[in-house]
Write a protein that holds these residues in place. Structure first.
Motif, PDB file in Angstrom:
ATOM      1  N   VAL A 392      17.494   5.038  -9.572  1.00 24.05           N
ATOM      2  CA  VAL A 392      17.383   5.761  -8.304  1.00 24.05           C
ATOM      3  C   VAL A 392      16.264   5.149  -7.462  1.00 24.05           C
ATOM      4  O   VAL A 392      16.409   4.955  -6.252  1.00 24.05           O
ATOM      5  CB  VAL A 392      17.130   7.264  -8.554  1.00 24.05           C
ATOM      6  CG1 VAL A 392      16.872   7.988  -7.244  1.00 24.05           C
ATOM      7  CG2 VAL A 392      18.316   7.890  -9.277  1.00 24.05           C
ATOM      8  N   ALA A 393      15.169   4.786  -8.132  1.00 24.20           N
ATOM      9  CA  ALA A 393      14.039   4.193  -7.407  1.00 24.20           C
ATOM     10  C   ALA A 393      14.459   2.888  -6.746  1.00 24.20           C
ATOM     11  O   ALA A 393      14.067   2.595  -5.619  1.00 24.20           O
ATOM     12  CB  ALA A 393      12.874   3.943  -8.364  1.00 24.20           C
ATOM     13  N   ARG A 394      15.279   2.094  -7.451  1.00 23.17           N
ATOM     14  CA  ARG A 394      15.700   0.834  -6.852  1.00 23.17           C
ATOM     15  C   ARG A 394      16.565   1.096  -5.616  1.00 23.17           C
ATOM     16  O   ARG A 394      16.415   0.456  -4.588  1.00 23.17           O
ATOM     17  CB  ARG A 394      16.464  -0.053  -7.826  1.00 23.17           C
ATOM     18  CG  ARG A 394      16.663  -1.424  -7.180  1.00 23.17           C
ATOM     19  CD  ARG A 394      17.393  -2.437  -8.003  1.00 23.17           C
ATOM     20  NE  ARG A 394      18.634  -1.906  -8.467  1.00 23.17           N
ATOM     21  CZ  ARG A 394      18.884  -1.635  -9.709  1.00 23.17           C
ATOM     22  NH1 ARG A 394      17.982  -1.858 -10.627  1.00 23.17           N
ATOM     23  NH2 ARG A 394      20.040  -1.141 -10.057  1.00 23.17           N
ATOM     24  N   ALA A 395      17.458   2.072  -5.731  1.00 24.93           N
ATOM     25  CA  ALA A 395      18.311   2.399  -4.586  1.00 24.93           C
ATOM     26  C   ALA A 395      17.468   2.918  -3.429  1.00 24.93           C
ATOM     27  O   ALA A 395      17.682   2.548  -2.281  1.00 24.93           O
ATOM     28  CB  ALA A 395      19.347   3.430  -5.002  1.00 24.93           C
ATOM     29  N   MET A 396      16.449   3.749  -3.733  1.00 18.31           N
ATOM     30  CA  MET A 396      15.598   4.286  -2.676  1.00 18.31           C
ATOM     31  C   MET A 396      14.807   3.186  -2.002  1.00 18.31           C
ATOM     32  O   MET A 396      14.547   3.232  -0.794  1.00 18.31           O
ATOM     33  CB  MET A 396      14.641   5.335  -3.254  1.00 18.31           C
ATOM     34  CG  MET A 396      15.295   6.677  -3.533  1.00 18.31           C
ATOM     35  SD  MET A 396      14.212   7.763  -4.470  1.00 18.31           S
ATOM     36  CE  MET A 396      12.944   8.130  -3.264  1.00 18.31           C
ATOM     37  N   THR A 397      14.412   2.179  -2.793  1.00 17.91           N
ATOM     38  CA  THR A 397      13.632   1.069  -2.247  1.00 17.91           C
ATOM     39  C   THR A 397      14.404   0.329  -1.156  1.00 17.91           C
ATOM     40  O   THR A 397      13.819  -0.222  -0.232  1.00 17.91           O
ATOM     41  CB  THR A 397      13.253   0.105  -3.385  1.00 17.91           C
ATOM     42  OG1 THR A 397      12.568   0.856  -4.382  1.00 17.91           O
ATOM     43  CG2 THR A 397      12.377  -1.020  -2.901  1.00 17.91           C
ATOM     44  N   LEU A 398      15.721   0.368  -1.257  1.00  9.61           N
ATOM     45  CA  LEU A 398      16.547  -0.278  -0.231  1.00  9.61           C
ATOM     46  C   LEU A 398      16.541   0.507   1.075  1.00  9.61           C
ATOM     47  O   LEU A 398      17.048   0.041   2.082  1.00  9.61           O
ATOM     48  CB  LEU A 398      17.991  -0.403  -0.726  1.00  9.61           C
ATOM     49  CG  LEU A 398      18.282  -1.505  -1.728  1.00  9.61           C
ATOM     50  CD1 LEU A 398      19.612  -1.255  -2.413  1.00  9.61           C
ATOM     51  CD2 LEU A 398      18.310  -2.857  -1.048  1.00  9.61           C
ATOM     52  N   ARG A 399      15.988   1.716   1.062  1.00 11.71           N
ATOM     53  CA  ARG A 399      16.005   2.641   2.209  1.00 11.71           C
ATOM     54  C   ARG A 399      17.407   2.739   2.799  1.00 11.71           C
ATOM     55  O   ARG A 399      17.635   2.387   3.961  1.00 11.71           O
ATOM     56  CB  ARG A 399      15.027   2.162   3.278  1.00 11.71           C
ATOM     57  CG  ARG A 399      13.602   2.085   2.771  1.00 11.71           C
ATOM     58  CD  ARG A 399      12.676   1.722   3.908  1.00 11.71           C
ATOM     59  NE  ARG A 399      11.397   1.309   3.401  1.00 11.71           N
ATOM     60  CZ  ARG A 399      10.767   0.178   3.774  1.00 11.71           C
ATOM     61  NH1 ARG A 399      11.331  -0.624   4.643  1.00 11.71           N
ATOM     62  NH2 ARG A 399       9.583  -0.111   3.291  1.00 11.71           N
ATOM     63  N   PRO A 400      18.359   3.209   2.021  1.00  6.18           N
ATOM     64  CA  PRO A 400      19.744   3.214   2.485  1.00  6.18           C
ATOM     65  C   PRO A 400      20.008   4.342   3.475  1.00  6.18           C
ATOM     66  O   PRO A 400      19.272   5.324   3.521  1.00  6.18           O
ATOM     67  CB  PRO A 400      20.537   3.454   1.202  1.00  6.18           C
ATOM     68  CG  PRO A 400      19.614   4.253   0.352  1.00  6.18           C
ATOM     69  CD  PRO A 400      18.220   3.815   0.688  1.00  6.18           C
ATOM     70  N   LYS A 401      21.075   4.168   4.265  1.00  7.86           N
ATOM     71  CA  LYS A 401      21.543   5.261   5.120  1.00  7.86           C
ATOM     72  C   LYS A 401      22.475   6.147   4.314  1.00  7.86           C
ATOM     73  O   LYS A 401      22.553   7.340   4.527  1.00  7.86           O
ATOM     74  CB  LYS A 401      22.302   4.693   6.322  1.00  7.86           C
ATOM     75  CG  LYS A 401      21.449   3.855   7.224  1.00  7.86           C
ATOM     76  CD  LYS A 401      22.208   3.541   8.517  1.00  7.86           C
ATOM     77  CE  LYS A 401      21.582   2.373   9.248  1.00  7.86           C
ATOM     78  NZ  LYS A 401      22.415   1.169   9.250  1.00  7.86           N
ATOM     79  N   LEU A 402      23.214   5.509   3.421  1.00  8.50           N
ATOM     80  CA  LEU A 402      24.163   6.255   2.610  1.00  8.50           C
ATOM     81  C   LEU A 402      24.041   5.768   1.175  1.00  8.50           C
ATOM     82  O   LEU A 402      23.995   4.567   0.934  1.00  8.50           O
ATOM     83  CB  LEU A 402      25.587   6.038   3.131  1.00  8.50           C
ATOM     84  CG  LEU A 402      26.676   6.936   2.526  1.00  8.50           C
ATOM     85  CD1 LEU A 402      27.773   7.175   3.545  1.00  8.50           C
ATOM     86  CD2 LEU A 402      27.268   6.339   1.278  1.00  8.50           C
TER      87      LEU A 402
END
Lengths: 485, 343
Positions: A392-402
């Motif tokens: 989850v942290a890696r995905a959050m690091t991408l600062r995604p819109k979705l």
């Protein structure tokens, strides 16, 4: 899901289950059968969901494989029974008899390769029927690949076999079929027996309810902002080639700011949606993201346009288990967005900015409460829940819109489950990230989602509010949402 | 048998080889041999072979396993060396020219090799072995027919075809070994060669901390992870192969100047094997290797080769060093292959 034993002698089945349980109690996981051969020897036959047939062999050869009638010859007299010649005439006769028993009129001497799946299914059954010692026949989702008329035929054969004294264990999620053939029904959920309704008095809706189960108290958390009706992601006619997942024609609109749940039974395509849009498996269809047409099969493009994905396959796709926590957290952003790097004239030769990566990892470890000895610890040494937080942290690091999240709580302990779900809802509410959560656990979807889409056989069967009745979910999962209305 | 943690981490094969080496040195001391000379020779050989071992690192990091196709890079370096010799360039510039031409050739060759490996996924090591063998034979024809005219290179009789061994005496024999050479406690250290080895090791280490290097290592660890992170693993495998081939080309030039001879024809055929044994003895596996593995492994294996010959001939009046080399080298490769997938 639902299993039922048809036919007269149910004793064998009970015996087996009991023996299995006794052994489990005595020796942990060791089973009473050391190998499939021993189970066959004991008179158990199995019709597999994935066909176990040799395509290059003839029908009769497949039916009699490893049980061929043989004739002695000079070589075998000297060197033993293994070298005896095949008694082709008897093989063909036996195969013919078995094929007739299941009502399949094809020539027993043609090759299996290229036959329609329905035929293969019946050959598989014929092989089991041909076994003299057969007492119990297990059907694992046999109708999943059959057309409706073939399925009818199969049910007839099952009735016929049962009347001849074979016990049948019929594993399926098609509730109509269960009611049509079963003498007794057992409903399983999450590896536990949840009910044994009487087929004479029960209804499809009742079984569906048992399958779904009561959701854990749905958290009536008020949202900080209401999701708009503005579309964030539009999916039209998505089709995909992902092994074991059927995505045939998915159309779905994700609204900006919402948490959309995707549920459904295993193999019906719920996991395929995120994988397809993120470009991990070949997919076709029309996808619109942020009012622009979105290219499929381009993983990099997906990341660059502001999508992120927490995969259901943590060990295979989600993590580099041998690498450190910090690298795992930073890697996607480093690759797709060129962050955590020292500037350099040649973009590909920018050297890692270890300090920035380390600081970011510390921040994430604090924010998500990742239990680790430090950012440099190997990810494989973390517990499942903490590994999930790293994903989850890696995905959050991408600062995604979705953000797509698949099976967020699979294989992690109860405490960590709640924490992960909290993190996801906080991400949605505080950072306004649109979430698409796919899960096999309907209860958790109903706890955190604004809407829950149920897929059935590769299509969206229904989109339900989280507080819809249990039966509505159950029926949608069985492809019978029309009945709920 | 359970070993204490630290020893287990060091690895049983490495332990055995280190013990064997210690015994050899012990015998050398006991029989009053020239210990300084042995140590000095060992260090010379580390510098000589180091880059060829280093060349294996990118391939392992890139998920291609042990690069049995190393002779491809070696051949590129040899062509560079022969061209520089033919042009008559002496000294350090000769080495630089040989290495430069070698690298220029190694890039396209490495790309072709990488392309082939992408088409034969999962069989990289076998494909590399056979491709190496085939190329060595093809190049044997080239050495015979190539239009080199310099009389010091071609056969004296007939005047056509390169000789099997070209002496570098007076051209750039040991030019790097002598550059920055110094002596510590009577042990001669070939400074220049070690500096080149050290420098390239550092650059390789640095490369694996760049964006490109990190992608290569990530794609090695998990193809599917890489795909999800937007990395094309076909490309990273190609990059790893090119890098490995380039280092192989530089490696053979450094090897030749230190050795004093350029060996042509079938000489490159088996050169991948000792290099592979080195990196494995250093503790690398088929899927994971570090610069530390390169250095430790080269030190251990090359020292054994250096010390075993004089020591064994002293003790048993015969030469078993070649036998020992083959047993250790091939045994080590075999051992590493049995560990594939277990890590």
């Amino acid at each position: 899901m639902t299993s039922s034993a048809a036919g007269a002698p149910a004793l064998e089945l009970k015996g087996i289950v009991k023996e299995y349980e006794q052994n489990r109690v005595l020796k942990g996981v060791s089973l009473s059968f050391q190998s499939p051969a021993e189970a066959m020897e004991a008179g158990i036959g199995m019709v597999h969901q994935e066909f176990m047939l040799l395509p290059g062999f003839r029908v009769a050869e497949n039916i009699k494989l490893n049980r061929e009638p043989t004739l002695p010859n000079p070589a075998s007299r000297v060197l033993g029974k293994k070298l005896e010649s095949l008694d082709v005439a008897r093989m063909r006769a036996d195969a013919r008899r078995a094929l007739d028993a299941v009502g399949l009129g094809i020539d027993e001497w043609i090759r299996v390769a290229g036959l329609p799946v329905g035929h293969m299914q019946f050959i598989e059954i014929a092989r089991e029927v041909d076994k003299e010692r057969l007492k119990l026949l297990i059907f694992d989702e046999p109708t999943a690949v059959l057309t409706e008329s073939d399925a009818e035929k199969l049910l007839d054969i099952m009735r016929g076999l049962a009347s001849k004294g074979h016990a049948i264990l019929f594993i399926t999620h098609r509730l109509d079929e269960v009611l049509a053939v079963a003498n007794r029904i057992t409903v399983l959920r999450d590896g536990e027996v949840v009910g044994t309704p009487d087929p004479k008095t029960t209804t499809v809706a009742r079984i569906a309810e048992l399958m779904v189960g009561r959701p854990a108290a749905i958290a009536a958390q008020r949202r900080f902002f209401a999701p708009t009706t503005e579309p964030a992601l539009g999916i039209e006619h998505l089709r995909e080639d992902m092994p074991g997942e059927r995505v045939e024609d998915i159309s779905l609109a994700v609204r900006r700011g919402e948490i959309l749940g995707i549920g459904g039974l295993a193999g019906h395509g719920k996991l395929g949606i995120a994988n397809g849009i993120m470009g991990l498996y070949p997919a076709w269809g029309r996808v619109v993201f942020g009012e622009k047409l979105f290219p499929l099969n381009e993983p990099r493009e997906a990341l660059e346009r502001g999508l992120a994905f927490v995969s259901e396959d943590r060990r295979g796709v989600g993590l580099l288990p041998e690498e450190s926590v910090e690298l795992n957290i930073a890697l996607s952003a480093l690759e797709a967005q060129g962050r955590f790097l020292h500037p350099s004239p040649i973009p590909a030769l920018q050297v890692l900015n270890h300090g920035a990566m380390h600081r970011h990892a510390l921040e994430m470890i604090r924010a998500l409460d990742i239990r680790t000895t430090g950012p440099s610890q190997q990810v494989r040494r973390l517990s499942g829940g903490n590994q999930q937080k790293v994903c989850v942290a890696r995905a959050m690091t991408l600062r995604p819109k979705l953000l797509f999240v698949s099976e967020p709580t699979r294989g992690i302990d109860v405490g960590a489950k709640e924490r992960v779900l909290e993190i996801l809802t906080a991400l949605n509410r505080e950072q306004e990230v649109t979430l698409v959560v796919t899960s096999s656990e309907l209860a958790e979807l109903r706890a955190i989602c604004d809407r829950v889409a149920i897929v059935y056989r590769g299509k969206v069967e229904a989109i339900l509010p989280p507080d819809a009745p249990d039966a509505a979910f159950g029926l949608a999962m069985a492809g019978e949402s029309a009945r709920a209305a | 048998m359970r070993l204490p943690g630290t020893l287990r981490e060091f690895g049983i094969p490495r332990l055995l080889i280190a013990v064997f080496l210690a015994v050899l040195f012990g015998v050398a001391v006991a029989t009053h041999m020239d210990l300084r000379g042995l140590i000095s020779d060992s260090i010379v050989r580390v510098g000589r072979n180091g880059i060829l071992v280093l060349a294996l690192l990118p391939a392992i990091q890139g998920g291609l396993g042990l690069n049995f196709g190393l002779p491809l890079g070696i051949i590129c370096g040899l062509v560079g060396a022969v061209i520089s010799l033919n042009a008559g360039v002496h000294g350090i510039w000769g080495v630089a020219m040989a290495a430069g031409i070698g690298v220029a050739l190694a890039v396209p060759v490495g790309m072709g090799y990488g392309w082939l490996l992408n088409r034969t996924r999962g069989q990289e090591m076998m494909v590399g072995t056979y491709l190496g063998f085939a190329m060595v034979s093809m190049m044997s024809v080239f050495w015979l027919l190539a239009p080199f005219k310099n009389p010091t290179l071609v056969w004296a009789i007939g005047g056509r075809g390169l000789r099997t061994t070209l002496s570098l005496g007076g051209i750039y024999d040991k030019v790097l070994d002598r550059w920055l050479e110094f002596t510590v406690a009577g042990v001669r250290i070939p400074g220049g060669t070690l500096v080149v080895f050290g420098g390239l090791s550092f650059l390789t280490w640095l490369f694996f901390r760049t964006r490109m290097g990190i992608s290569i290592a990530a794609a090695r660890s998990s193809t599917r992870f890489a795909r999800a992170a937007g990395i094309s693993d076909e490309r990273t495998r190609l990059q790893a192969t090119v890098l490995s081939t380039v280092l192989g080309a530089i490696g053979i030039v450094i090897f030749s100047q230190s050795y004093g001879f350029v060996q042509l024809y079938t000489a490159p055929l088996l050169m991948a094997f000792p290099a592979i044994a080195c990196i494995l003895i250093g503790g690398a596996t088929v899927t994971r290797a570090t610069i530390g593995h390169v250095i430790v492994g080269t030190l251990l294996f090359q020292s054994i080769l250096t010390v075993a010959l004089p020591v064994t001939s002293q003790v048993i009046q015969g030469d078993i060093s070649e036998t020992a080399r083959l047993i250790i080298q091939n045994g080590m490769i075999l051992y590493a292959l049995t560990r594939v997938g277990r890590a």
